[in-house]
Design a protein around this motif. Structure first.
Motif, short mmCIF file in Angstrom:
data_model
loop_
_atom_site.label_atom_id
_atom_site.label_comp_id
_atom_site.label_asym_id
_atom_site.label_seq_id
_atom_site.Cartn_x
_atom_site.Cartn_y
_atom_site.Cartn_z
N LEU A 52 2.18 31.17 -17.06
CA LEU A 52 1.77 31.25 -15.67
C LEU A 52 0.27 31.00 -15.54
O LEU A 52 -0.18 30.25 -14.67
CB LEU A 52 2.14 32.61 -15.07
N ALA A 53 -0.51 31.61 -16.43
CA ALA A 53 -1.96 31.42 -16.41
C ALA A 53 -2.32 29.95 -16.57
O ALA A 53 -3.15 29.42 -15.82
CB ALA A 53 -2.62 32.27 -17.50
N LEU A 54 -1.70 29.28 -17.52
CA LEU A 54 -1.99 27.86 -17.74
C LEU A 54 -1.55 27.02 -16.54
O LEU A 54 -2.23 26.06 -16.16
CB LEU A 54 -1.30 27.37 -19.01
N LYS A 55 -0.44 27.39 -15.94
CA LYS A 55 0.09 26.66 -14.78
C LYS A 55 -0.90 26.65 -13.62
O LYS A 55 -0.97 25.69 -12.87
CB LYS A 55 1.43 27.28 -14.34
N VAL A 56 -1.68 27.72 -13.47
CA VAL A 56 -2.64 27.81 -12.37
C VAL A 56 -4.07 27.45 -12.82
O VAL A 56 -5.02 27.62 -12.06
CB VAL A 56 -2.62 29.20 -11.69
N GLY A 57 -4.21 26.97 -14.05
CA GLY A 57 -5.51 26.53 -14.53
C GLY A 57 -6.38 27.63 -15.11
O GLY A 57 -7.62 27.50 -15.13
N PHE A 58 -5.77 28.69 -15.62
CA PHE A 58 -6.53 29.79 -16.21
C PHE A 58 -6.30 29.82 -17.72
O PHE A 58 -5.66 28.93 -18.28
CB PHE A 58 -6.14 31.12 -15.55
N LYS A 59 -6.80 30.85 -18.38
CA LYS A 59 -6.73 30.98 -19.83
C LYS A 59 -5.59 31.88 -20.27
O LYS A 59 -5.19 32.79 -19.54
CB LYS A 59 -8.03 31.61 -20.36
N LYS A 60 -5.15 31.68 -21.50
CA LYS A 60 -4.20 32.60 -22.12
C LYS A 60 -4.90 33.91 -22.40
O LYS A 60 -6.14 33.96 -22.53
CB LYS A 60 -3.66 32.03 -23.43
N ARG A 61 -4.12 34.96 -22.53
CA ARG A 61 -4.68 36.29 -22.78
C ARG A 61 -5.53 36.35 -24.04
O ARG A 61 -6.61 36.92 -24.05
CB ARG A 61 -3.55 37.33 -22.87
N GLU A 62 -5.03 35.76 -25.11
CA GLU A 62 -5.74 35.81 -26.40
C GLU A 62 -7.12 35.15 -26.31
O GLU A 62 -8.11 35.70 -26.81
CB GLU A 62 -4.91 35.14 -27.49
N ALA A 63 -7.20 34.01 -25.66
CA ALA A 63 -8.49 33.31 -25.52
C ALA A 63 -9.46 34.14 -24.68
O ALA A 63 -10.65 34.25 -25.00
CB ALA A 63 -8.28 31.93 -24.89
N PHE A 64 -8.96 34.73 -23.62
CA PHE A 64 -9.79 35.55 -22.75
C PHE A 64 -10.30 36.77 -23.52
O PHE A 64 -11.49 37.10 -23.46
CB PHE A 64 -8.99 35.98 -21.52
N ALA A 65 -9.41 37.43 -24.25
CA ALA A 65 -9.80 38.62 -25.02
C ALA A 65 -10.83 38.26 -26.09
O ALA A 65 -11.78 39.01 -26.32
CB ALA A 65 -8.56 39.25 -25.66
N LYS A 66 -10.65 37.11 -26.72
CA LYS A 66 -11.59 36.68 -27.76
C LYS A 66 -12.98 36.46 -27.17
O LYS A 66 -13.98 36.84 -27.77
CB LYS A 66 -11.08 35.39 -28.41
N GLU A 67 -13.05 35.85 -25.98
CA GLU A 67 -14.33 35.65 -25.31
C GLU A 67 -15.02 36.98 -25.02
O GLU A 67 -16.24 37.08 -25.06
CB GLU A 67 -14.15 34.90 -23.99
N ARG A 68 -14.22 37.99 -24.70
CA ARG A 68 -14.77 39.32 -24.38
C ARG A 68 -14.95 40.17 -25.63
O ARG A 68 -15.25 41.35 -25.52
CB ARG A 68 -13.82 40.07 -23.43
N LYS A 69 -14.68 39.58 -26.76
CA LYS A 69 -14.73 40.28 -28.05
C LYS A 69 -13.80 41.49 -28.03
O LYS A 69 -14.11 42.54 -28.58
CB LYS A 69 -16.16 40.66 -28.40
N LYS A 70 -12.69 41.33 -27.34
CA LYS A 70 -11.61 42.33 -27.25
C LYS A 70 -12.05 43.66 -26.64
O LYS A 70 -11.37 44.66 -26.75
CB LYS A 70 -10.94 42.54 -28.60
#
Length: 120
Positions: A52-70
């Protein structure tokens, strides 16, 4: 194709990919049709949230968490994804597969309430 009007999206379990759409932010039950999830119902499970995230042009959870350093990424992810989903629902809608059929989820212009919203 069946069309369902929704105005709110909740995130009861981001790690398990569980989200639900509601007709109104004050509703106690999510919009039908929905999928079975433990004692309630939902619209995404597991990797479907990433789809769903990719369908609307957003990031997967794992990529987002990695950017935030979890660190405290779940609420930020839900808030940002909710805003993007709301925008897409209000402009073009989202076709999502539920119970063996494609459903067009959409929202009337300027009626989507972004997460978090206190649902009393």
């Amino acid at each position: 194709m069946e069309e369902v009007l929704v105005r709110y999206m909740s995130f009861p379990d981001i790690e398990d990919g569980v989200t639900s759409f509601y007709h109104f932010a004050t509703d106690k039950r999510c919009a039908e049709p929905s999928k079975r999830y433990t004692s309630s119902t939902c619209h995404t499970l597991g990797d479907e949230l990433d789809e769903l995230a990719l369908k609307v042009g957003f990031k997967k959870r794992e990529a987002f968490a990695k950017e935030r350093k979890k660190r405290s990424w779940k609420n930020s992810y839900a808030k940002e994804l909710s805003a993007i989903v709301g925008s897409v629902l209000e402009t073009q809608g989202i076709v999502w597969h539920v119970d063996g059929k494609d459903i067009l989820f959409r929202c009337p212009k300027d009626e989507f309430i972004s997460w978090p919203k206190n649902k009393k």
